[in-house]
Design a protein around this motif. Structure first.
Motif, PDB file in Angstrom:
ATOM      1  N   VAL A 118       0.841  -1.206   0.000  1.00  0.00           N
ATOM      2  CA  VAL A 118       0.000   0.000   0.000  1.00  0.00           C
ATOM      3  C   VAL A 118       0.872   1.250   0.000  1.00  0.00           C
ATOM      4  O   VAL A 118       0.642   2.198  -0.778  1.00  0.00           O
ATOM      5  CB  VAL A 118      -0.932  -0.002   1.234  1.00  0.00           C
ATOM      6  CG1 VAL A 118      -1.555   1.380   1.451  1.00  0.00           C
ATOM      7  CG2 VAL A 118      -2.025  -1.055   1.074  1.00  0.00           C
ATOM      8  N   ARG A 151      -4.045   9.391   2.448  1.00  0.00           N
ATOM      9  CA  ARG A 151      -4.610   8.274   1.686  1.00  0.00           C
ATOM     10  C   ARG A 151      -3.984   6.960   2.141  1.00  0.00           C
ATOM     11  O   ARG A 151      -4.675   5.949   2.300  1.00  0.00           O
ATOM     12  CB  ARG A 151      -4.383   8.476   0.184  1.00  0.00           C
ATOM     13  CG  ARG A 151      -5.288   9.503  -0.465  1.00  0.00           C
ATOM     14  CD  ARG A 151      -5.278   9.364  -1.982  1.00  0.00           C
ATOM     15  NE  ARG A 151      -3.949   9.578  -2.554  1.00  0.00           N
ATOM     16  CZ  ARG A 151      -3.512  10.720  -3.031  1.00  0.00           C
ATOM     17  NH1 ARG A 151      -4.297  11.801  -3.004  1.00  0.00           N
ATOM     18  NH2 ARG A 151      -2.295  10.817  -3.545  1.00  0.00           N
ATOM     19  N   THR A 152      -2.678   6.979   2.341  1.00  0.00           N
ATOM     20  CA  THR A 152      -1.972   5.790   2.816  1.00  0.00           C
ATOM     21  C   THR A 152      -2.493   5.370   4.188  1.00  0.00           C
ATOM     22  O   THR A 152      -2.774   4.186   4.431  1.00  0.00           O
ATOM     23  CB  THR A 152      -0.459   6.067   2.892  1.00  0.00           C
ATOM     24  OG1 THR A 152       0.020   6.487   1.616  1.00  0.00           O
ATOM     25  CG2 THR A 152       0.301   4.834   3.337  1.00  0.00           C
ATOM     26  N   ARG A 208      -5.912   3.759   4.204  1.00  0.00           N
ATOM     27  CA  ARG A 208      -5.872   2.381   3.697  1.00  0.00           C
ATOM     28  C   ARG A 208      -5.270   1.430   4.725  1.00  0.00           C
ATOM     29  O   ARG A 208      -5.752   0.306   4.888  1.00  0.00           O
ATOM     30  CB  ARG A 208      -5.075   2.330   2.392  1.00  0.00           C
ATOM     31  CG  ARG A 208      -5.756   3.028   1.230  1.00  0.00           C
ATOM     32  CD  ARG A 208      -4.905   2.953  -0.037  1.00  0.00           C
ATOM     33  NE  ARG A 208      -4.809   1.581  -0.543  1.00  0.00           N
ATOM     34  CZ  ARG A 208      -4.076   1.242  -1.610  1.00  0.00           C
ATOM     35  NH1 ARG A 208      -3.366   2.173  -2.252  1.00  0.00           N
ATOM     36  NH2 ARG A 208      -4.044  -0.012  -2.017  1.00  0.00           N
ATOM     37  N   ASP A 257      -8.857  -0.294   1.902  1.00  0.00           N
ATOM     38  CA  ASP A 257      -8.826   0.378   0.596  1.00  0.00           C
ATOM     39  C   ASP A 257     -10.076   1.195   0.336  1.00  0.00           C
ATOM     40  O   ASP A 257     -10.027   2.229  -0.349  1.00  0.00           O
ATOM     41  CB  ASP A 257      -8.653  -0.654  -0.522  1.00  0.00           C
ATOM     42  CG  ASP A 257      -7.257  -1.278  -0.525  1.00  0.00           C
ATOM     43  OD1 ASP A 257      -6.375  -0.743   0.180  1.00  0.00           O
ATOM     44  OD2 ASP A 257      -7.070  -2.284  -1.222  1.00  0.00           O
ATOM     45  N   ARG A 270      -9.821   4.878   1.143  1.00  0.00           N
ATOM     46  CA  ARG A 270      -8.715   5.636   0.553  1.00  0.00           C
ATOM     47  C   ARG A 270      -9.059   7.093   0.332  1.00  0.00           C
ATOM     48  O   ARG A 270      -8.276   8.003   0.672  1.00  0.00           O
ATOM     49  CB  ARG A 270      -8.293   4.995  -0.774  1.00  0.00           C
ATOM     50  CG  ARG A 270      -7.173   5.741  -1.501  1.00  0.00           C
ATOM     51  CD  ARG A 270      -6.885   5.108  -2.858  1.00  0.00           C
ATOM     52  NE  ARG A 270      -5.703   5.695  -3.483  1.00  0.00           N
ATOM     53  CZ  ARG A 270      -5.741   6.752  -4.296  1.00  0.00           C
ATOM     54  NH1 ARG A 270      -6.896   7.341  -4.566  1.00  0.00           N
ATOM     55  NH2 ARG A 270      -4.600   7.211  -4.820  1.00  0.00           N
ATOM     56  N   ASP A 271     -10.208   7.363  -0.248  1.00  0.00           N
ATOM     57  CA  ASP A 271     -10.565   8.734  -0.604  1.00  0.00           C
ATOM     58  C   ASP A 271     -11.614   9.337   0.330  1.00  0.00           C
ATOM     59  O   ASP A 271     -12.220  10.363   0.012  1.00  0.00           O
ATOM     60  CB  ASP A 271     -11.075   8.771  -2.048  1.00  0.00           C
ATOM     61  CG  ASP A 271     -10.007   8.324  -3.034  1.00  0.00           C
ATOM     62  OD1 ASP A 271      -8.863   8.804  -2.912  1.00  0.00           O
ATOM     63  OD2 ASP A 271     -10.307   7.481  -3.905  1.00  0.00           O
ATOM     64  N   GLU A 313       1.016   4.120  -3.045  1.00  0.00           N
ATOM     65  CA  GLU A 313       0.664   5.529  -2.840  1.00  0.00           C
ATOM     66  C   GLU A 313       1.880   6.435  -3.057  1.00  0.00           C
ATOM     67  O   GLU A 313       1.730   7.579  -3.504  1.00  0.00           O
ATOM     68  CB  GLU A 313       0.084   5.738  -1.448  1.00  0.00           C
ATOM     69  CG  GLU A 313      -1.285   5.095  -1.243  1.00  0.00           C
ATOM     70  CD  GLU A 313      -2.362   5.665  -2.158  1.00  0.00           C
ATOM     71  OE1 GLU A 313      -2.184   6.794  -2.686  1.00  0.00           O
ATOM     72  OE2 GLU A 313      -3.380   4.980  -2.368  1.00  0.00           O
TER      73      GLU A 313
END
Length: 445
Positions: free
Chosen positions: A157, A187-188, A191, A196, A199-200, A161
């Motif tokens: 991951v 983001r990392t 996750r 996942d 993420r956003d 990223e």
């Protein structure tokens, strides 16, 4: 100059500061600390205080106070609140090793702040409940192991990223700024902690950021239960999904006692990564300006992660992200000839202890080697992740994520510092470094 033994002849004693001394500690040390924001940094304050070099003045005040009182720590009285400012490694050792009894982590000011967004967090828990929550944190975070059981997935991951960050930096003209780096880092983190699918989800970390900003005010700001509940609903959703390869999946699969509140522990994990991002970005600037350490970081691929872990630790020494380590006494405590009343706060000012030029010959230079050659072992001046039974349970996980990130960013690229202040091995490093103003140029190797 006296040797260190003479300078700390008062170690193990406490002297009472005079009213003028207490006011100076409050005005030059504690007020700037609170201005920065203990739980959520205020960019305008960090920028202003860095320009004024406030930590230099604060360290000078504490150094002179220690000399004036024969090397002892000092008891100050601030508006009726008693606080022992710990100024020697021996005294720091006593307090941190004596946690949670008789030096509880559930400090009054800390409780007023953290209870606003993690009321069941281990840092403000006591007694058997704390023991159960601490054990649960250690189990999920693999505290005892240098590499987390999910290390392979987490590494993948982080590397993915990092590649996205590099692509975005190239699209932005080959410059990495703090906003660009922070966006990628969060983001990392989402996750790694939530999976996942998160993420956003900038809302979940945005809500946490708003709660932390309020918590900076401690007693002076009312809690916002609606914002906290919205954040917790999101976190519970990710735990319920149980996506493999993240901490949320481990929480979903790991039984817990009735008082643990597993999901309630997760806000601290997200919060703890904030300082890791700041340290990583500062470290990129350090490596870009320190050729010897840069060569070492690139030379031995087999030991690269160990060396980068040491670099992260020393960056946290130079510019601590935990500005002060706090404990409260749970009972009257005999200290030398003084009995310190129950309820007294004990404060270890990390920005002073980490830069104590009277005890640390490497105080103002970048010295990752001290974390590899034994110099930092059992040195209670150095507490980047606190120490003793209250040491950060996520220490190894944070160091894993940051070292893998830095290794991947540097694998095929070099960085140059394009902002001030200039960082150089030839001059003492600044006491404060505003990470928000750092600009890094990006170039292929």
């Amino acid at each position: 100059m006296n040797d260190s033994g003479d300078r700390l002849a008062g170690e193990g004693r406490i002297r009472c500061a005079s009213l003028p001394e207490s006011l100076k500690v409050a005005g030059i040390v504690l007020v700037p600390l609170m201005m920065q924001g203990v739980l959520q940094r205020r960019p305008w304050a960090v920028s202003l205080l860095a320009r004024l070099d406030v930590d230099r003045w604060g360290n000078r005040v504490l150094r002179r106070l220690r000399r004036r009182h024969g090397g002892s720590s000092v008891l100050v009285n601030l508006l009726g609140r008693r606080m022992v400012v710990l100024l020697s490694p021996g005294d720091v050792h006593r307090v941190l090793e004596g946690s949670p009894q008789p030096f509880t982590l559930d400090n009054r000011e800390k409780h007023a702040s953290l209870s606003q967004f993690e009321p069941h967090g281990v840092l403000i828990s006591t007694g058997p409940v704390r023991e159960a929550r601490r054990a649960y944190n250690e189990e999920i975070l693999d505290t005892a192991h240098p590499v987390h059981r999910l290390g392979e997935t987490i590494g993948a991951v982080v590397r993915e990223e990092a590649g996205v960050l590099l692509g975005n930096a190239r699209a932005a003209g080959g410059v990495v700024t703090w906003p660009l780096f922070a966006e990628s880092f969060w983001r990392t983190v989402r996750r790694v902690v939530l999976g996942d699918a998160a993420r956003d989800d900038v809302e979940v970390t945005g809500e946490l950021s708003r709660l932390r900003a309020d918590a900076n005010w401690s007693y002076l700001r009312r809690p916002r239960p609606r914002v906290r509940e919205a954040m917790m609903r999101r976190i519970r959703t990710y735990v319920g999904q149980g996506q493999a390869g993240c901490l949320a999946a481990l929480v979903a699969a790991t039984p817990a006692g009735p008082d643990v509140d597993p999901v309630g522990q997760m806000t601290q994990w997200l919060f703890a990564f904030d300082g890791a991002g700041t340290a990583s970005f500062r470290l990129m600037a350090l490596l870009a300006t320190h050729p010897e350490q840069e060569r070492r970081a690139d030379a031995d691929r087999t030991g690269q992660l160990d060396y980068l872990r040491a670099c992260v630790l020393d960056c946290l020494r130079l510019w601590p992200t935990t500005l002060v380590v706090l404990r409260d006494g749970t009972e009257p405590i005999r200290w030398g000839t003084v009995t310190v009343p129950a309820g007294t706060a004990f404060a270890a000012p990390s920005s002073f202890l980490h830069r104590d030029e009277e005890l640390l010959p490497y105080a103002h230079r970048f010295a990752p080697e001290i974390w590899l050659d034994g110099t930092a072992d059992d040195n209670w001046s150095l507490i980047p992740f606190s120490g003793g039974p209250g040491v950060c349970p996520g220490r190894n996980l944070v160091l894993l994520v940051t070292s893998v990130l830095l290794a991947e960013l540097r694998r095929e690229h070099r960085f140059t510092l394009r902002s001030r202040p200039a960082l150089t091995p030839q001059r003492p490093l600044p006491y404060m470094l505003n990470h928000g103003a750092i600009r890094l140029g990006l170039a292929p190797r």
